[in-house]
Write an enzyme that holds these catalytic residues in place. Structure first.
Site, PDB file in Angstrom:
ATOM      1  CG  ASP A 522     -20.924   3.240 -27.873  1.00  0.00           C
ATOM      2  OD1 ASP A 522     -20.756   3.076 -26.651  1.00  0.00           O
ATOM      3  OD2 ASP A 522     -20.059   2.996 -28.722  1.00  0.00           O
ATOM      4  CD  GLU A 525     -20.660   5.280 -21.250  1.00  0.00           C
ATOM      5  OE1 GLU A 525     -20.394   6.202 -22.044  1.00  0.00           O
ATOM      6  OE2 GLU A 525     -20.938   4.135 -21.615  1.00  0.00           O
ATOM      7  CG  ASP A 598     -15.281   0.142 -25.996  1.00  0.00           C
ATOM      8  OD1 ASP A 598     -16.300  -0.372 -26.501  1.00  0.00           O
ATOM      9  OD2 ASP A 598     -14.994   1.342 -26.120  1.00  0.00           O
TER      10      ASP A 598
END
Lengths: 931, 623
Positions: A522, A525, A598
């Site tokens: 997770d 980015e 999300d």
């Protein structure tokens, strides 16, 4: 402090609070829009015909066509309209750029444009490594000659296409041999390439964004150009954006109000909107166009810097007079990137699947997943301790709801130090995993790229000592803020660091891990809570002096790659890795699955999940899904049920929830809803053999598991902008229900065949819209006539227990009483299939006979895979009644045919003819004759 | 060959053997059901169709309800019965049959040879029997306790009912007396008023003559009022002053200390001045926390410092504004503050009620220097147990505390409770005589002053007033007693009033630094030091008196109103344990109580034990 404001605002703020609760809390002003992004603003302000480059010195070199790009007249540049930006007014004479055209097998043209290395540019511009398959390079066709035709150079491509370089003004396009154009670059003269140069006195290259300053030591280096798709009704692709529309909506031009381009910039956006061109977690700069008459084509720009893409509406260039006016089946787009080089690929169809296949030859097909990972996953932030885990696991069994994987989010770690366990909550991680494994279940733990800056944390100490962290602009280890607080980020661009990171997944290094444990990446980015736009500063420095701005969109990709390769190594190269990632880039499909991040528990997010997943599939990323139930917020039971009913068809099927939400395990909403959710999950499990076969197809061809209707029906223009329905493989059409209290819905069933309702076998004509009644029990789903779908109808705890279960074949006959389908089986976990250890059967029904034949290459049987599975039931839809028996050959025995139901659900009505217990082995060749 | 046996085909591929009809046929069928399968043609239990006896357990699902496949996994809705001799029989989902996992202790669910399942029923049964025996012992004692409890409760209940009835009668009488006294008093007052008016008239006449002296008095009075403002004021006057100062008409405040102001205001939630005070106070509070909070940004601290114990609306309000503030002022934040701020969006950790989660180890850990393990936070953390989890857990917690309602935390209950005490004393000892006496007194008075003369007899008037004041005070006490009693009696105390004694009890359980306090029929709270968080107000019993539900507690930041479910189970003492929060702000707890030791349940347990004992497998006969 705020006290004075509090007085005056006490009443106001109450209103504000009410307002807040209804409005999304997306922090729009924390992110840059195009106007706040100088390169984007500049590119957008250019007028058609801006480019004055001319191609000269056309030659053949190493099998490629090369040319120089030079301005027509150096003076013209200065006359251009300026927007006040200093860099626009560079009086320095531009150096020639090098253009290179290469042709590859299967009709792929590659266009590269970069600065001339022999002219000593200040720095080598970044070319993204490790994305293009090495095999692809081997498919290059060595150009033997270039023909010229009135100021253009022409190269012949494989198939019916040719690549054309027009010299003045410069333009590159692909056309059908001697005929229509298909895709072109710079037809509108919007090409611009900011060359690196030395900073002059008084020049300020810094860019400020809120409290952040980007030093930009190399100054402006952006690239932009226009791309036109001819004969296109719609364009698709370029994820990731949240959208309720599968086709890309125009972002500029007549009739467009919200004038932001599609942004490709991997960002962790808190509570992202369900419909916005704004960039979220991943980026794939690949666009497809499709038209009824001209078919499909694609365009891919391999570039990992921030990209902004405008889709221009018809008439945007009304007065330019440069190219032929748009609107006659042409869609113009404008591509802008902050850095990097031009390295682009043109893909010719004519069919959508041809384009998907060709794109896959460049960036790879999806990895073959572990069978368990194609089943249902149960996740929550956070299952808190071992007791919680055990309890959830037990409850699934108590409610007879199958699941395969239980997930642990960040709180299982010791203070967000990944590879560790909070020993108070998880004192016996191995035992916990073993208990799950004893039921054939798996566990996934999270490992994020931010490493806690804690001297007592060995991983941090080691990374610091080895200099493995990304550096900030001043050369120190970059120090950002994420879950653990102050954190640093391993430099995943460096292969050595990737390998080091991969080693952390060995059983020795990852204490408490067992072979049934897999990984979730997770925040890659990367998410940096105190960074500009919640990510890493663009002037951070990577391996090889690469600026973060140049590779930003690929950081998560390298992290995912490293993790996946680590798991591969852990299993001695024998166990397929399973790694879920949030960030992605072109090529991610080779390393694992992604999810759409999300999302929120509302109907709009349910709706946008379909175009989002379809877009990922179109751009090569087949194994993807959205959080079932919605991550933020509490879904109403009806929404949750609908989400399970839809999510059961997502390639990646996982329920997940934020820690502030109420518990939402499937049994918490009353018996009726539990039954509905159980039913939805059971459908997925029954269809696992079919899904797995489709995953294999994606693995060999690049054609996604979940497909837009137009991919299967490219000539049916009623499907081109259908955002609500989709195909699983070529046989099953699913229509989601996206709003509350729906009693009926309209479903368009594509033309050509009739369709059978998946639950009750009712037949519907294709090519028309049907108004259907909808109940809470299911969403509409259909099997196309002419197909055969393999199922396993026995219910189990999870996929592991289904391995030896018998199959059911559902044969939906078409008008000529024929159908066909496939089944692929392997061991579901190893790479033995690469050595031929698999079963691949084709089932063909025609002339009253069902024939099973082998379609695995016969010479691949070095390491055969065998199965004792039999077919227990064959359901025939559309077979005229009358048949009473069937003859099984070559065993030569008779079995009964009787009326039967399509499913084994209570209350089902007999709608089909059922061949009872043919009990033929799935591995064998056989024929079943209807008597 | 028409029907093909699936298993013979599977394992003995070309040799057709008809498997032992007996074992396959009766597989998975409960003994009481065997008759049903005797016929040659058998009906699906749902009536959907019929099947031949040879289709029973033939690995092909004919009945959607699974009637024809009790012993295989062929029907998704089928059920498999295992006898488990020596232990308890078990009914499994058909999905468990031959799935490679041993579910029945007798191993009967795994018969295809792929998994080896030894018979463990006797060993497992032994443990289970021991457990069961213990449980039965508890129940036996508990049933007795419960009977006693029920007896007492019934008595107490009827007594309360009788008291109420009596009180109501008395109230009627007393009301009458008070009314009479009131009329009397009013007449006296009327007379007095007339007298006064008369006197005033006379006085005015006099005053007209004394104009000059009056003018001198005025400035003095003014001066006096000014002094009032500066000095510690007379409460009533101060109230008005405060209202003037605040520039609003709100004069409902009476407290003077800042904390009082906050408390009142958060409850009322609108006045500007007080919000100001409140924010000051919370800043102070935050400042105090500074030490513990290390480097946290001030914005966050402010929110954390503000405890959610009271005035949630005002708090949420405050938080919303902070949020707005944040996005406005991000520029001014340090890198770390910014990091924390953005992280808090996902975690909500800057919220007030999160204090509890933040102020120990975790906090220190956040600054990256400390080694303190998080264990402290998680000690004694009991996870949440399945609803089906039996009552066999934890009887070892001996510190059971019972609290009377006269507790400083609950103002409302507290006030009437103490009233009840002193009133009930007088009432129970000599209520009748007391009332008689009063009646007599009133009669006397009425007679004495039945005829009025002016001027009013001062001592008579005083007597009437005194009697009136006393009686109406008594009346109001009596009325409040009546209302509290009828309030109490309105509740549902269980089938046999077994929960009657719970009304005046609170149960406490200490977990880490929290004390959980459950007051049945009233409310439940979580106390940490001086701060109290309402977990919910009493709602009702659920699941036929097996659960006490408390709801609409204090609101969670970014979450629901708090609520608590207390699961009741049989135990020898009233004992609260295992408080947990499985979903955010949704608490659960377990309360052991004799009230749940039901006789029927004891019988069931006995029966279960008998079954386990009699079904001993032959191989274990020696035991």
């Amino acid at each position: 402090m705020a006290s004075s404001k509090l007085i005056s605002l006490s009443l106001l703020s109450l209103l504000f609070l009410l307002h807040l609760s209804t409005v999304s809390s997306w922090k729009k002003d924390e992110f840059r829009n195009c106007n706040q992004t100088p390169f984007c603003k500049r590119s957008r302000s250019r007028k058609p015909g801006h480019c004055n480059l001319v191609a000269t010195d056309v030659t053949l070199e190493n099998g490629d066509l090369t040319a120089k790009l030079l301005p027509q007249s150096p003076n013209q540049r200065i006359e251009e309209s300026k927007d006040g930006e200093e860099e626009e007014a560079a009086p320095e004479p531009p150096k020639p750029l090098i253009l290179k055209l290469s042709v590859y097998q299967n009709g792929i043209l590659r266009l590269k444009i970069d600065e001339d290395p022999s002219l000593d540019p200040p720095k080598k511009r970044f070319e993204v490594p490790d994305v293009i398959l090495s095999e692809f390079e081997e498919q290059k066709l060595w150009l033997q000659r270039v023909s010229t035709e009135g100021g253009s150079s022409i190269v012949y491509m494989d198939g019916d296409y040719e690549g054309v370089l027009r010299h003045d003004p410069f333009e590159v396009y692909v056309r059908r041999k001697g005929g229509d154009r298909v895709v072109s670059v710079n037809s509108n003269g919007l090409f611009d390439f900011e060359q690196l140069r030395k900073k002059r006195e008084g020049e300020d290259w810094e860019e400020r964004w809120r409290s952040h300053t980007d030093t930009r030591p190399y100054g402006p280096q952006s690239i932009s150009f226009d791309v036109s798709f001819y004969g296109a009704d719609f364009v698709y692709g370029i994820p990731e954006h949240a959208s309720t529309s599968l086709a890309l909506r125009p972002t500029r031009g007549p009739g467009v109000e919200d004038s932001e381009p599609y942004r490709l910039f991997n960002l962790d956006v808190f509570e992202f909107l369900h419909d916005s061109p704004f960039g979220i977690y991943g980026s794939i700069p690949f666009m497809l166009s499709h038209g009824k008459d001209h078919g499909t084509s694609g365009f891919f720009w391999l570039n990992a810097a921030e990209m902004q893409i405008d889709v221009l509406s018809s008439g945007w260039d009304a007065n330019s007079g440069i190219a032929e006016p748009s609107g006659r089946g042409r869609i113009d787009t404008l591509w802008m990137s902050e850095a990097g080089i031009v390295d682009t690929f043109f893909f010719m169809g004519p069919g959508p699947k041809d384009v998907a296949r060709r794109y896959a030859t460049v960036t790879g097909t999806s990895a073959m997943p572990q069978l368990f990972s194609t089943a249902y996953h149960q996740c929550r932030w956070n299952y808190r301790d071992e007791e919680d885990v055990e309890n959830v696991d037990t409850q699934f069994d108590e409610h007879d709801i199958p699941y395969d994987v239980l997930w642990l989010d960040i709180d299982h770690t010791d203070g967000k130090r990944y590879f560790t366990w909070d020993r108070a909550l998880f004192p016996h991680p191995e035992e916990m995993q073993r208990k799950l494994a004893a039921k054939g279940r798996h566990m996934v733990t999270i490992v994020d790229p931010h490493i806690k800056r804690d001297e007592s944390f060995p991983l941090h100490k080691e990374a610091t000592a080895k200099g493995y962290y990304v550096k900030d602009a001043s050369g120190r280890d970059y120090d950002g803020w994420c879950w653990p607080g102050s954190s640093s980020y391993p430099d995943m661009l460096n292969p050595e660091i990737r390998s080091w990171w991969g080693d952390k997944f060995s059983y020795e290094n990852y204490v408490g891990s067992t072979p049934s444990l897999y990984i979730w990446n997770d925040m890659n980015e990367p998410s940096v809570f105190n960074g500009p736009e919640v990510t890493m500063p663009r002037d951070a420095i990577h391996y090889g002096d690469v600026e973060h701005r140049e590779l930003h969109n690929a950081y998560g990709y390298y992290f995912h790659m490293s993790t996946s390769n680590g798991l591969l190594k852990r299993g001695d190269g024998k166990d397929r890795p399973f790694v879920l990632s949030r960030a992605f880039f072109a090529g991610t499909q080779r390393y694992g699955a992604v999810w759409t991040g999300d999302n929120s528990a509302d109907w709009d997010h349910l709706r946008s999940s379909v175009p989002m997943i379809l877009t990922l599939g179109l751009t090569g990323l087949s194994f993807s899904g959205a959080d079932v139930g919605g991550f933020f917020g509490n879904p109403e039971p009806e929404l949750l049920v609908r989400w399970y009913q839809l999510g059961a068809y997502y390639p990646f099927f996982r329920g997940h929830a934020h820690h502030d939400t109420k518990r939402r395990e499937p049994w918490l909403f009353g018996e009726q809803n539990t039954a509905r959710i159980r039913d939805a999950i059971h459908i997925r499990y029954a269809l696992l053999p079919y899904f797995y076969t489709m995953f294999r197809e994606a693995n060999t061809s690049g054609i996604p598991v979940m497909r837009p209707l137009w991919m299967e029906f490219p000539a049916d223009d009623a499907t081109f902008n259908n955002d609500e329905a989709f195909m699983i493989g070529n046989s099953i059409l699913v229509q989601g229900i996206y709003s509350e209290g729906v009693k009926s819905t309209t479903v368009y069933l594509p033309e050509g065949q009739s369709w059978y309702d998946l639950r009750n076998g009712a037949a519907y004509r294709g090519g028309v819209s049907h108004k259907l009644e909808v109940t809470q029990e299911s969403i509409p789903a259909f099997q196309k006539a002419g197909t055969i779908v393999p199922r396993k109808d026995r219910f189990r705890r999870g996929s592991t227990q289904m391995v030896n279960d018998p199959y059911t074949l559902v044969i939906a006959l078409n008008g000529s009483l024929a159908a066909e389908g496939e089944l692929y089986i392997d061991d579901g976990k190893s790479y033995d299939f690469k050595k031929g250890a698999y079963i691949h059967r084709r089932f063909v029904f025609s002339d009253g006979k069902l024939i099973s034949s082998n379609i695995a290459p016969t010479n691949s049987g070095k390491q055969p895979y065998s199965s004792n599975c039999v077919i227990e039931r064959i359901i025939l839809l559309g077979l005229p009644s009358g048949a009473k028996g069937a003859l099984v050959e070559p065993a030569n025995y008779r079995t009964d045919i009787e009326p039967g139901t399509l499913t084994l659900r209570g209350g089902s009505i007999p709608v089909a003819r059922v061949i009872r217990k043919p009990n033929v082995r799935i591995t064998d060749d056989w024929t079943i004759k209807i008597l | 060959m028409k029907t093909h046996n699936f298993y013979s085909f599977l394992f003995l591929i070309s040799i057709a053997i008809s498997a032992s009809a007996f074992s396959i046929d009766l597989l998975g069928i409960a003994p009481e059901d065997e008759k049903y399968y005797k016929a040659d043609v058998i009906k699906c239990k749902d009536g959907s169709k019929k099947f031949k006896r040879e289709q029973l357990n033939d690995e092909f699902c004919d009945c959607p309800d699974g009637t024809d496949e009790p012993g295989t996994s062929a029907c998704p809705e089928g059920k498999f019965y295992c006898r488990n001799a020596g232990h308890s029989p078990l009914i499994l989902y058909s999905s468990r049959v031959n799935d490679g996992i041993c579910d029945c202790c007798d191993g009967s669910d795994e018969y295809d040879g792929k998994a080896k399942c030894p018979n463990t029923c006797w060993e497992a049964g032994k443990v289970a029997r021991e457990k069961l025996k213990k449980k039965i012992a508890t129940y036996q004692e508990g049933v007795t306790l419960r009977k006693k409890e029920v007896e007492q409760a019934k008595q107490a209940f009827s007594k309360d009912e009788a008291d109420l009835l009596k009180l109501k009668n008395e109230e009627k009488i007393l009301k009458g007396l008070v009314q009479q006294l009131k009329e009397q008093k009013e007449q006296i007052e009327k007379a007095e008023e007339q007298e006064r008016l008369k006197k005033e008239k006379e006085k005015k006449l006099r005053e007209a003559e004394e104009n000059a002296s009056e003018q001198e008095k005025k400035p003095i009075e003014k001066h006096e009022t000014e002094e009032h403002i500066d000095e510690v004021p007379h409460p009533k006057e101060e109230n008005a002053d405060a209202a003037v100062e605040a520039g609003s008409g709100d004069n409902s405040q009476s407290g003077t200390s800042p904390s009082n102001v906050i408390k009142q205001e958060t409850a009322e939630g609108s006045d500007g001045t007080v919000v100001k005070d409140e924010s000051k106070a919370s800043v102070d509070h935050a400042a105090k926390q500074e030490g513990a909070e290390a480097n946290a940004g001030t914005v966050i601290k402010d929110e954390r410092g503000h405890d959610a114990g009271t005035g949630t609306e005002a708090f949420a309000d405050h938080a919303a504004k902070q949020e707005q503030e944040k996005s406005d002022t991000i520029e001014g934040l340090s890198k770390e503050e910014l990091g924390r701020l953005v992280a808090s969006r996902w975690t909500g950790e800057n919220a007030g009620q999160q204090t509890k989660e933040l102020d120990n180890a975790k906090e220190e850990e956040d600054d990256g220097s400390s080694e303190i393990p998080e264990a402290a936070e998680n000690d004694g953390y009991d996870g949440y147990s399945s609803a089906t989890d039996e009552d066999d857990r934890k009887y070892d917690n001996d510190e059971m505390e019972e609290h009377n309602m006269d507790d400083e935390h609950d103002d409302r209950d507290n006030s009437y409770n103490s009233d009840v005490e002193d009133y009930s004393d007088s009432k129970t000892l000599h209520s009748q005589s007391w009332l008689d006496k009063l009646q007599q007194t009133v009669r006397n008075i009425l007679q004495a002053v039945s005829l009025f003369k002016t001027p009013v007899d001062i001592s008579e008037a005083a007597r009437v007033r005194k009697e009136y004041d006393e009686s109406s005070q008594k009346l109001s006490k009596m009325q409040s007693r009546i209302s509290s009693l009828s309030e109490k009696l309105k509740h549902d105390f269980g089938m046999e009033k077994e929960f009657y004694s719970f009304y005046d009890h609170c149960f406490e359980s200490k977990q880490n630094k929290y004390v959980y306090k459950v007051c049945p029929f009233k409310q439940a709270s979580q106390v940490e030091g001086h701060s109290t968080t309402q977990l919910g107000r009493w709602e009702k019993f659920e699941e036929s008196y097996r659960i006490m539900q408390f709801s609409s507690g204090d609101k969670c930041w970014n979450g629901p109103d708090r609520s608590l479910k207390v699961r009741l189970r049989c135990g020898l003492k009233n004992e609260l344990a295992d408080v947990d929060e499985p979903s955010r702000c949704e608490y659960v707890a377990v309360l052991s109580t004799p009230a749940l030791c039901l006789e029927e349940r004891l019988k069931e347990l006995h029966h279960k034990l008998d079954l386990m004992n009699t079904k001993e497998p032959k191989s274990h006969d020696e035991l």
